[in-house]
Every structure is written in structure tokens, then in C-alpha cells.
Write a protein that holds these residues in place. Structure first.
Motif, PDB file in Angstrom:
ATOM      1  N   PHE A 190      -1.621  10.620   1.526  1.00  0.00           N
ATOM      2  CA  PHE A 190      -1.314   9.209   1.267  1.00  0.00           C
ATOM      3  C   PHE A 190      -2.290   8.246   1.953  1.00  0.00           C
ATOM      4  N   PRO A 213      10.197   3.962  -5.569  1.00  0.00           N
ATOM      5  CA  PRO A 213      10.602   5.299  -6.005  1.00  0.00           C
ATOM      6  C   PRO A 213      11.844   5.806  -5.274  1.00  0.00           C
ATOM      7  N   LEU A 214      11.990   5.410  -4.014  1.00  0.00           N
ATOM      8  CA  LEU A 214      13.126   5.917  -3.256  1.00  0.00           C
ATOM      9  C   LEU A 214      14.423   5.197  -3.607  1.00  0.00           C
ATOM     10  N   GLU A 254      11.743   3.294   8.650  1.00  0.00           N
ATOM     11  CA  GLU A 254      10.603   4.067   9.171  1.00  0.00           C
ATOM     12  C   GLU A 254       9.718   4.622   8.063  1.00  0.00           C
ATOM     13  N   LEU A 255      10.333   4.925   6.905  1.00  0.00           N
ATOM     14  CA  LEU A 255       9.525   5.473   5.816  1.00  0.00           C
ATOM     15  C   LEU A 255       8.474   4.472   5.373  1.00  0.00           C
ATOM     16  N   THR A 298       1.419  -1.800  -2.167  1.00  0.00           N
ATOM     17  CA  THR A 298       1.362  -0.339  -2.240  1.00  0.00           C
ATOM     18  C   THR A 298       2.619   0.265  -1.660  1.00  0.00           C
ATOM     19  N   GLU A 313       7.374   1.945   7.367  1.00  0.00           N
ATOM     20  CA  GLU A 313       6.478   1.726   8.506  1.00  0.00           C
ATOM     21  C   GLU A 313       5.430   2.823   8.605  1.00  0.00           C
ATOM     22  N   ALA A 314       5.842   4.064   8.266  1.00  0.00           N
ATOM     23  CA  ALA A 314       4.891   5.171   8.316  1.00  0.00           C
ATOM     24  C   ALA A 314       3.709   4.887   7.393  1.00  0.00           C
ATOM     25  N   SER A 315       4.014   4.357   6.194  1.00  0.00           N
ATOM     26  CA  SER A 315       2.908   4.077   5.270  1.00  0.00           C
ATOM     27  C   SER A 315       2.106   2.875   5.745  1.00  0.00           C
ATOM     28  N   GLU A 316       2.772   1.976   6.471  1.00  0.00           N
ATOM     29  CA  GLU A 316       2.068   0.794   6.974  1.00  0.00           C
ATOM     30  C   GLU A 316       1.028   1.204   8.024  1.00  0.00           C
ATOM     31  N   THR A 317       1.406   2.119   8.912  1.00  0.00           N
ATOM     32  CA  THR A 317       0.444   2.520   9.942  1.00  0.00           C
ATOM     33  C   THR A 317      -0.718   3.296   9.330  1.00  0.00           C
ATOM     34  N   LEU A 318      -0.508   3.832   8.118  1.00  0.00           N
ATOM     35  CA  LEU A 318      -1.601   4.552   7.461  1.00  0.00           C
ATOM     36  C   LEU A 318      -2.476   3.622   6.642  1.00  0.00           C
ATOM     37  N   VAL A 323      -4.900   5.609   0.205  1.00  0.00           N
ATOM     38  CA  VAL A 323      -4.841   4.174   0.459  1.00  0.00           C
ATOM     39  C   VAL A 323      -6.215   3.657   0.874  1.00  0.00           C
ATOM     40  N   ALA A 381       9.827  10.534   9.488  1.00  0.00           N
ATOM     41  CA  ALA A 381       9.590   9.599   8.390  1.00  0.00           C
ATOM     42  C   ALA A 381       8.695  10.179   7.312  1.00  0.00           C
ATOM     43  N   VAL A 405      -4.254   2.890  13.926  1.00  0.00           N
ATOM     44  CA  VAL A 405      -3.618   3.765  14.900  1.00  0.00           C
ATOM     45  C   VAL A 405      -2.755   4.765  14.134  1.00  0.00           C
ATOM     46  N   HIS A 411      10.150  11.925  -1.551  1.00  0.00           N
ATOM     47  CA  HIS A 411       9.780  12.062  -2.956  1.00  0.00           C
ATOM     48  C   HIS A 411       8.344  12.561  -3.130  1.00  0.00           C
ATOM     49  N   ALA A 443      -0.056  -3.876  11.241  1.00  0.00           N
ATOM     50  CA  ALA A 443      -0.211  -2.448  11.534  1.00  0.00           C
ATOM     51  C   ALA A 443      -1.277  -1.781  10.675  1.00  0.00           C
ATOM     52  N   ARG A 444      -1.327  -2.189   9.389  1.00  0.00           N
ATOM     53  CA  ARG A 444      -2.207  -1.443   8.488  1.00  0.00           C
ATOM     54  C   ARG A 444      -3.678  -1.656   8.805  1.00  0.00           C
ATOM     55  N   ALA A 450      -1.449   1.086   4.335  1.00  0.00           N
ATOM     56  CA  ALA A 450      -1.047   0.622   3.013  1.00  0.00           C
ATOM     57  C   ALA A 450      -0.624  -0.844   3.060  1.00  0.00           C
ATOM     58  N   ARG A 451      -1.096  -1.624   2.060  1.00  0.00           N
ATOM     59  CA  ARG A 451      -0.644  -3.011   1.978  1.00  0.00           C
ATOM     60  C   ARG A 451       0.771  -3.035   1.436  1.00  0.00           C
ATOM     61  N   PHE A 503       6.850   9.298  14.068  1.00  0.00           N
ATOM     62  CA  PHE A 503       8.177   8.759  14.335  1.00  0.00           C
ATOM     63  C   PHE A 503       9.106   9.855  14.838  1.00  0.00           C
ATOM     64  N   ARG A 534       4.807   2.519  -4.017  1.00  0.00           N
ATOM     65  CA  ARG A 534       4.723   3.964  -3.809  1.00  0.00           C
ATOM     66  C   ARG A 534       5.873   4.521  -2.989  1.00  0.00           C
ATOM     67  N   ILE A 535       6.455   3.710  -2.121  1.00  0.00           N
ATOM     68  CA  ILE A 535       7.486   4.237  -1.221  1.00  0.00           C
ATOM     69  C   ILE A 535       8.865   3.657  -1.535  1.00  0.00           C
ATOM     70  N   TRP A 561       8.020  11.231   3.504  1.00  0.00           N
ATOM     71  CA  TRP A 561       8.553  10.677   2.258  1.00  0.00           C
ATOM     72  C   TRP A 561       9.182  11.774   1.422  1.00  0.00           C
ATOM     73  N   LEU A 587       4.063  -2.918  14.460  1.00  0.00           N
ATOM     74  CA  LEU A 587       5.277  -2.969  13.653  1.00  0.00           C
ATOM     75  C   LEU A 587       6.265  -4.007  14.166  1.00  0.00           C
TER      76      LEU A 587
END
Lengths: 604, 377
Positions: free
Chosen positions: B114, A526-527, A504-505, A518, A507-512, B118, B101, B93, B105, B88-89, A514-515, B97, A522-523, B103, B62
Motif C-alpha cells: 500500500f 471498502p470497509l 487506527e486503520l 486515497t 491512521e496506518a494508511s496516513e503514516t504511509l 501511494v 491495524a 515515519v 479487506h 502524518a503523511r 496516503a492523502r 499500532f 481505499r480504506i 486492513w 496523528l
């Protein structure tokens, strides 16, 4: 009518095509496919190539048989191994030696390790914490270094070369059985492997709630009865798996049986593979490697099955359980002394012997007045060691040290990164066939003993094969084999850390918006990097002390500290081999303490 | 009726057509079709594993559907027919979650910023938008904290802020409140409803909590085993459930069910449901006699009356479960145990005989075979 049928068919085709297109466009599918190709080349292909080579006449075979036509198909090698006058010497005896040393080592190591584990986690023994820390040290030291130390102590002059400390001090020539063969192999490897059982059994013991034992006590059972009927069955799975894993590791060990067995023609499968390949009968070596792989896989498979069935009661760890200590009473200090002795024998004595050896001017003269730093810092002097300079100013050795460090760095970083990708592909594609193919293939090198894995790579890369260049003699090949062999560990680590991160971490960036690049940078990276660092260091240490895996692949340009040790020992320059060993131990212990610090920080 | 709806209807923002998702051999979503209008708040409600989250994830991009078509704002984002799949990107939308979700860090600020980074917005722009949303979500003073240093409620606010800062037209939420304690959940419900009112974003919200669905939705889609059982405003879902599944799933305690066969009414044409124990008058008409049906009545629609009358049954009180202002009562009538929800405190005791009244206009009748609600006339 037929028209509509054609239309339907076309529609079906476009549907299927777009489905495939969408499927393949997912990043984790692309990564899985790339990984699959890589794994195919570095894991599956060498294996196939080895099998193939065993059925083909080699150039060197013309020495062995008049019928040999290089390149032609033949069953010659298989017959030679399994059904010829030589079978006894090539296969049966080494097989029996391998199995008997492995069994003995596993039993002895299991006994020492589990007893120590019980003492440390369940009794009122003093200094338990220090003992627990030190008990791991023998395992950190490369196993063949115990063999070298043994030789420094018990070598006899019968085989030739200088005798060891024992003969120097007592004047008695040690008998062959004490100097070489079964006995010293079992002793030195048991000393090396008992920490393995110790770790597994301590983990199991500390996860058992001692209320289980107390309830036995309340019911009136004696200490011994509790130990036998409650504690023992609960740690049995850990005992079994430590036994089996020790067995399969000893089976693939090369250094120790080579140093301690070969001088009296006591061969094991691993040394037999080496000498066949060195004597240019590689196909026979490949077949023996194949036998070794089969045995090792079978043993590990049995272990997985058994653990799978009995895991349920190993992991009863719950928070807030108490541990009652069994009072040792009168035995407290005698047992402490015994542990002290074990520690001296497994860590201090080998180190002292090695260091002492490096300081002797003449290999068999251990007297104080002849001690020298010549082999450490001496300038090249034709009077000693054929004019080789001391190791700290010897360009060949410094070159080998750089090779070792470079090899360890390159392999640990690359294997670590591939591990992260494996983790990503496997976790993202959970429950798909592609993901499980990647997972299983990355695990395969675990089944292949080090020496046999080296043999596989020799088979594939000794000459050009399709688009793959002949990498023999290059640094790339040595690095490649170290990377492949360590993938099971880094892959496992990658999967674990990716499971912790969860999808999900990302996917969260994907919906925002991010390619993938990235998201990864970025996610995901680092994790996962935090968990990966201790994995990097672990691989670094493993490669730093690796001998069995690379001994067949190293050439003078790519030699490492470990293979230099091996060569010097072979040629009888024990001061040099000991000095390099000391160097390796220093680097490895430094790496180990580093990984402990990282491990603590990340709570691993 | 049809005309009236059309007039009411604005532009559809999310259109889902014949959507199917198969995992291996399991059909998770089975040929689902629905559309959501601008500013609507649709809740996907169903038991766990019914496919509601999968539908949401397919709208978000997704999950790749097996078949069907999805249009967002009139743009085709997935079509198996046309071979279209927009990831999705590129869908614009916002998604919250269940696990938030966030991050671990990144600080609160970095988490929220973020999406803007982007999209390559300028630093001052990002600074302004993030501070605005931080004060809107009452997260002042927390912007340099890491997620693990905050309470569940605060994390939830950060997750909402992160989604809202990009101002998406479509908000998707996957059980966002299920990890909060009961009191906080009430506050956040109001908050989310408020956000919806202020942003006017079309919202799809997944939950298995029917109270949440009743209180927040403008429309509820009840989902079961991958199909939509009913899609309607909360009141309709509650008062006129389309079938037995919806009737049974919605409402706590569960609706009371009585099996029987239909019987023609005597004078007013309203039919009765009869079995070997009792005969209940209903407000249905126009159903042929002799059909196997299930009559249903909500617990709060049954009342206790002093004497026999129309549609009364005699029973014996089994258990009394008082909870503050209301009382749940279980009353046994022959082999049936009825649940009653009384909006008062009662002075009954177990074993006491009572008369239950089941008003005919409150009785729903379902066809036993198709399980569908029978029309009133």
C-alpha cells in the motif's frame, strides 16, 4: 512596557490563529463543518421557517379574516388553533383521536406481539422458525394497505361508492363503527405494528439466560409465578420501549386514519394537518405539526431516559446459555390455530382482498363471472375508469413506478453516503462539541412524524428563501425530504460501522503517506460499504412505501406509486389503488428478502 | 561529564521541545522536552494513561499538539510558535499500532504494498521490495492470505513488514507486543531488536512493560502524568532512579522503602537514616542532618545473613513465593514488610526468625519532600 504587552498580545493572536488553522485543516473537521451546513439547511432551517410562517399572514388568509395583510406578523393562526370557537374541532378532537388510537394500537400490538414472542422463544410450539419469519411480514407491508384491504372487506354503501365483500356476500350492511373510524383504525394498525413488539421482545427473551428462570423453578416457584416475577421484569424494558415507539409511530401515521377516518369526519392530528394544508390554511397545519412534533419528541425522550436507566439488564446476553421450553400440552394446537388465524388476517386476507378487488369489473360486484384482468392489462376503454388503461400499460402509472424506484434509489444511495460521512465525522471527532452537534442534528428528523416533516419542507421550499430556490414541484424536493428523514437511520448505521472499523486503520494508511481521498477510497469506503448495503436496502424499502412524508410535496410530475394509490382511492377507483398496492407489496417484499440475504452475509 | 556526552552525541533525529497536549481540561502531555539521537532506541515507559502514546502520536503527526515544537531530521514538523503543522503523511515515519491495524479487506501483499503504491512506485519495483521484505520477515507463502486468516504473531510480522518496506528513518511503535502471548513476546523482542540493529533506524517504542523496556532500550524515558520523570539508559534508570516514582515504578517486586531522618555519620562522613525502629548506614554524604528522607533498597540487594552485623535487621518470614530458580520472600520487621528476591531455592518456613542485611552501598536515599534522589556526595 506597553511595547512588550503589545508584543505578547500579537504572539497570542498568531498562536491562536495557527491553532485554528491546524484544527480546521483536519479532514474530519472539514467534513463535520460541511455536514453541519447541510444539516442546518435540511433539518433546522425548515423547522425555523415553519415556526416563522405560523406567525405571518398568508395570502390565502384573506378568506378567513378581514384584517389579514399578507406578509404581516400575526397571532391569528395560534389563536385559531388554541383559543377560538374552532379549537374544539381543529385541535382537541383530533388530538384526543390521535392519542386514543395510538394508545389502543400500542396496547393491542404490545399484547399480541409479546405473547407471540414468548410462544416462539420459550415454548414447545410447533413450526416456531416459520412463525418467526412470517410474523415480520405484516410490518413489511405498508400500513395503509391494511386499511385499503379493510375497506375492500367492510366498506358500507352509506357513505357512497361501492360496498365491500362483506356486504356482497351476506347482504348485511356493516354498521359505520365497523366500516370507519376508531375501531378499524385500531384493528388495522395493530395488525401492522405487532411485529415491532414481537421483534424487540423476542430479542430480549432470547438474550435472557433461562437458568435465571430455572433457578426460580428450583426454589419451587410455579410457572406462572416465574413468568410474572422473573421473566416479565426482565423483558419490561423491551416492552416499554416497543410500546412507546409504536405510540409515536402511530401518532404520525397518515394513510390509515385518512382512508378509514376522514369519510366519517374522524380526524386525527395527522389528517388534520393534511386537510388544513390542502385547504390552503398552511399556517394552521404548521402549528398542528408543531404540536405533533412536541408530543412525539416528549415520548421518545421519555423512552430514551427509561432505556438508559434499565438497559443494564436487557443486555445480559452471554454465550452458551440454555433455553428450556415451557410445554404447552393441551393448548399446543389451539394456539397454533390462533396464530394461523392471525397470519391469515394480517397477511393472506389483505392480499387476497386486494388482488380480488383488482380483478372485479364493477367495484361492488365480486362474483366470479365478472372477474377481469382489465385493470392490470386492459387497453384504455372509455367504458371503464374514465378511459384509463390497466396499470401495466398505463403510462401514468409506469411513470409513477419509475419515479418511485428512482426516488428510492437516489435517496437510499445519498442518505447512505451521508450516513457514512456522519459516522466518520462523529467517530473521528469523538467527545468534541462539533461531533456531538453533528450526531444530534442528524438524529432530529427521527423526532418529527412523517406528515409533519413533509409540512416543514412545504414551509421552507414553497417559495424562494434567500439562496434556496423554490423547489416545490421538483423531484429534488421529494428526494431531499426522503434523504433527510432517513438520516437518523443511515447516520446511526454509519457510526456503528465506523466504530467497528476504528480509527487506527485509517491512521496506518496516513503514516504511509496516503492523502485523505486515497484513505477514504481505499480504506474507509471498502470497509464501511459492506455494513452500509443492508442500510441502503432498508432505506430503499422505506422510501418505496412512503406516503405520509411525501403526500404534501408530490405534484403530478413527481407522483409515486404510493401517492397514485392515494389519489385513485380518493377518487373511488379501488381496482386501480388495489392493483398498485399489490405492485408495491411485490417490490417491497422483494427488497426485504434481498436485505435479509445481505444481512445474513454480513452477520447483521 | 558534559564534554564526554557531547562527544558521544551524534546528530539528533527527533527533537521535542516544550511539547504540551491538552484534551478538554485534561493535560495529557505537560511541557515535555527531549531529543533522540541517530540510531538510538528510546522507550517511553509509564503506567497506562500517562501520556506516552499521545507523545508518540504527536511525533507521528496523528495528533495536533497544543503547544511546543517538534523537529524530525532537523525539519520543523510542528511549531505552535511558527504556525507549522506537517500532517502524518508528509513526515516519513513508520508506525506500528498496538492493534496492528492491518486492513482486513486486503491481502498480506496488498497491505505491505500500500505505502509503495501511494508513493507511485512502479509495479516491478513494488513486487521486488514486497517480496524482499516478505522473505526477510519470514512470511513466505502467506502473501495471499487475509489478516484475519493468520495468527497474532504472523499479523505482527505483517505490520512490521508494512512499516519497514518504505524504509523510514524513524520507526515508531505503540505497544506492539502487548497482544501476544508471553513466549511469542520474547521471540518478537529479539526480532525487533535485530531489526533495529540492521536498519539502524531511530526508534521510539511505547510500552508499559518494564522488562521489555529494560531489555530493548538504549534509553528509557519514564513518563508519569504527562511529564518525563527521568530519561536515561536502562541501567541508570534501575540503579540510580531520579526520584521515588521511578524507583517504585521500575522493578518487580517493588523497591523497599523506609522513612526516616538523616543523621551525621560517626567517622567516615557517611550519613545514616534513622527512625524509631532502626538506623541504617548509607553511602551518602554531604546531606545536612535532620532532613526527612526515604531510604530505598531493591529486593535482590537484601540478603539473609546468619548473625547480626552492619545494617542488619531481625525479622520474621511471612510468605515464601518460590518460582523456579528464584524465590520471593516477604519478611516482617516491626511495622515494615520487606520484599526479598533471592536467586536460589530456600529452605525456610513461615514464622522463622531471620537476619536481613541491607548493604549501605545499595541504599538509595530520596528527599521526602521533593521525592528526588539525593546525590552520593
Amino acid at each position: 512596557m506597553t511595547n512588550t504587552a503589545v508584543c505578547m498580545e500579537q504572539r497570542e493572536t498568531t498562536l491562536r490563529f495557527s491553532r485554528i488553522k491546524n484544527y480546521v485543516r483536519q479532514p474530519h473537521i472539514v467534513i463535520s463543518l460541511v455536514l453541519l451546513v447541510i444539516l442546518l439547511i435540511i433539518v433546522i432551517l425548515p423547522f425555523a421557517r415553519m415556526i416563522e410562517d405560523s406567525f405571518v399572514w398568508q395570502f390565502a388568509d384573506t378568506r378567513l379574516s378581514r384584517n389579514a395583510e399578507p406578509g404581516g406578523l400575526t397571532l391569528f393562526h395560534w389563536k385559531r388553533v388554541f383559543a377560538s370557537a374552532l379549537t374544539q374541532n381543529i385541535l382537541y378532537r383530533p388530538l384526543i383521536n390521535s392519542v386514543s388510537t395510538s394508545l389502543s394500537v400500542s396496547l393491542v400490538a404490545m399484547f399480541i406481539g409479546s405473547f407471540l414472542a414468548w410462544l416462539v422463544s420459550r415454548t414447545d410450539l410447533p413450526f416456531k422458525k416459520i412463525i418467526a419469519t412470517m410474523a415480520v411480514l405484516p410490518y413489511v407491508i405498508p400500513s395503509y394497505i391494511h386499511a385499503l384491504a379493510w375497506l375492500n372487506l367492510f366498506k358500507n354503501s352509506r357513505i357512497g361508492g361501492a360496498a365491500g365483500v362483506f356486504q356482497y356476500l351476506t347482504g348485511i350492511t356493516p354498521p359505520d363503527w365497523l366500516s370507519y373510524g376508531y375501531f378499524p383504525i385500531v384493528v388495522t394498525l395493530s395488525i401492522h405494528y405487532f411485529p415491532f413488539t414481537f421483534l424487540l421482545v423476542s430479542a430480549a427473551l432470547t438474550s435472557i439466560d433461562s437458568r435465571l428462570e430455572e433457578s426460580g423453578e428450583i426454589l419451587g416457584a410455579t410457572r406462572f409465578h416465574i413468568l410474572r416475577r422473573i421473566t416479565f421484569p426482565l423483558v419490561l424494558p423491551a416492552l416499554l420501549s416497543s410500546f412507546i415507539l409504536t405510540f409515536s409511530r402511530v401518532l404520525g401515521t397518515f394513510g390509515t386514519p385518512y382512508f378509514l377516518g376522514t369519510p366519517v369526519r374522524y380526524y386525527t392530528l395527522s389528517t388534520q394537518i393534511y386537510s388544513n394544508i390542502i385547504n390552503r390554511i398552511p399556517s394552521v397545519g404548521y402549528i398542528l405539526a408543531f404540536v405533533l412534533i412536541i408530543i412525539s419528541s416528549a415520548v421518545i425522550y421519555i423512552n430514551q431516559r427509561m432505556i438508559g436507566r434499565s438497559k443494564s439488564f436487557v443486555t445480559i446476553a452471554g454465550k452458551g446459555f440454555r433455553v428450556t421450553e415451557t410445554p404447552l400440552e393441551k393448548l399446543r394446537y389451539p394456539l397454533l390455530c390462533l396464530i394461523g388465524l392471525l397470519f391469515v388476517a394480517s397477511v393472506i386476507l389483505p392480499l387476497v382482498l386486494l388482488v380480488w378487488q383488482t380483478l372485479t369489473l364493477y367495484p361492488n360486484d365480486y362474483s366470479i363471472k365478472h372477474l377481469t384482468l382489465l385493470f392490470w392489462i386492459g387497453k384504455a376503454n372509455t367504458a371503464f375508469a374514465e378511459g384509463e388503461a390497466g396499470i401495466l400499460r398505463n403510462p401514468a402509472i409506469i411513470g409513477a413506478a419509475w419515479n418511485s424506484i428512482k426516488l428510492a434509489l437516489v435517496s437510499s444511495v445519498i442518505a447512505g453516503f451521508i450516513g457514512i460521512f456522519i459516522g466518520y465525522a462523529v467517530v473521528k471527532g469523538r467527545n468534541t462539541k462539533l461531533a456531538s452537534a453533528v450526531e444530534q442534528m442528524s438524529f432530529l428528523p427521527y423526532l418529527v412524524p412523517g406528515i409533519a416533516f413533509g409540512a416543514l419542507y412545504l414551509a421552507l421550499f414553497s417559495h424562494r428563501f434567500g439562496p434556496l430556490p423554490a423547489l416545490y414541484g421538483t423531484f429534488t424536493l421529494v428526494a431531499l425530504v426522503c434523504i433527510a428523514k432517513n438520516l437518523p437511520f443511515t447516520g446511526r448505521a454509519g457510526i456503528t460501522s465506523m466504530l467497528q472499523i476504528g480509527s487506527e486503520l485509517e491512521e496506518a494508511s496516513e503514516t504511509l503517506g496516503a492523502r485523505w481521498v486515497t484513505r477514504f477510497r481505499r480504506i474507509i469506503l471498502p470497509l464501511s460499504i459492506q455494513g452500509a448495503i443492508s442500510g441502503f436496502i432498508l432505506v430503499f424499502i422505506t422510501v418505496m412505501r412512503e406516503l405520509s412524508l411525501i403526500i404534501l410535496l408530490v405534484t403530478p410530475e413527481t407522483r409515486t406509486l404510493t401517492t397514485m394509490t392515494f389519489r385513485y382511492q380518493e377518487q373511488g377507483y379501488t381496482q386501480f389503488s388495489s392493483a398498485i398496492s399489490v405492485l408495491i407489496i411485490i417490490i417491497v417484499i422483494f427488497g426485504e428478502s434481498l436485505s435479509r440475504r445481505f444481512g445474513k452475509k454480513n452477520g447483521i | 561529564m558534559h564534554e564526554k556526552r557531547k562527544e558521544f552525541m551524534e546528530r539528533p533525529i527527533i527533537e521535542v521541545e516544550n511539547l504540551t497536549k491538552v484534551f478538554g481540561s485534561v493535560v495529557a502531555v505537560d511541557n515535555v522536552t527531549f531529543s533522540i539521537n541517530e540510531k538510538e532506541f528510546l522507550i517511553l515507559l509509564g503506567p497506562s494513561g500517562c501520556g506516552k502514546t499521545t507523545i508518540l502520536r504527536m511525533i507521528a503527526g496523528l495528533e495536533i499538539p497544543t503547544e511546543g515544537e517538534i523537529r524530525l531530521n532537523g525539519r520543523v514538523v510542528f511549531s505552535s510558535e511558527k504556525g507549522v503543522f506537517i500532517p502524518a503523511r508528509e513526515r516519513d515515519v513508520g508506525l506500528v499500532f498496538q492493534s496492528y491495524a492491518l486492513w482486513p479487506h486486503m491481502t498480506v501483499f496488498q497491505n505491505i504494498a500500500f505505502g509503495l503504491k501511494v508513493k507511485r512506485e512502479t509495479a516491478p519495483q513494488i513486487e521486488k521490495k514486497v517480496s524482499d521484505i516478505i522473505s526477510y520477515m519470514q512470511l513466505e507463502g502467506l502473501k495471499d492470505r487475509y489478516p484475519q486468516e493468520m495468527s497474532g504473531g504472523q499479523q505482527q510480522r505483517v505490520a512490521l513488514a508494512r512499516m519497514l518496506v518504505s524504509q523510514p528513518d524513524i520507526l515508531l511503535m505503540d505497544e506492539p507486543l502487548s497482544n501476544l502471548d508471553a513466549k511469542l513476546r520474547l521471540d518478537m523482542r529479539a526480532e525487533i531488536k535485530n531489526i533495529h540493529a540492521q536498519t539502524g533506524a531511530t526508534t521510539v517504542y511505547v510500552t508499559h512493560d518494564q522488562v521489555e523496556a529494560q531489555t530493548m532500550a538504549s534509553n528509557i524515558a519514564v513518563i508519569n502524568k504527562g511529564i518525563i520523570e527521568q530519561i536515561a539508559p536502562p541501567k541508570t534508570i534501575y540503579n540510580r532512579p531520579a526520584n521515588l516514582f521511578v524507583a517504585d515504578f521500575i522493578g518487580s517486586p517493588s523497591i523497599n522503602l523506609i522513612e526516616g531522618t538523616t543523621e551525621a555519620g560517626e567517622d567516615d562522613g557517611k550519613m545514616s537514616v534513622r527512625n524509631e525502629l532502626f538506623s541504617l548506614k548509607t553511602s551518602c554524604s554531604g546531606v545536612p542532618a535532620g532532613r526527612s528522607v526515604v531510604a530505598a533498597i531493591r529486593p535482590e540487594n537484601i540478603s539473609i545473613v546468619p548473625s547480626e552485623g552492619v545494617n542488619t535487621l531481625e525479622g520474621e518470614v511471612r510468605t515464601i513465593l518460590p518460582s523456579g530458580p528464584e524465590t520471593i520472600l516477604r519478611v516482617r520487621c516491626e511495622r515494615y514488610v520487606f520484599s526479598l528476591l533471592l536467586m536460589q531455592q530456600v529452605t525456610l518456613s513461615p514464622g522463622q526468625k531471620v537476619h536481613l542485611s541491607l548493604p549501605p552501598e545499595k541504599i538509595l536515599v530520596f528527599d521526602k519532600e521533593t521525592e528526588n534522589l539525593l546525590p552520593l556526595d
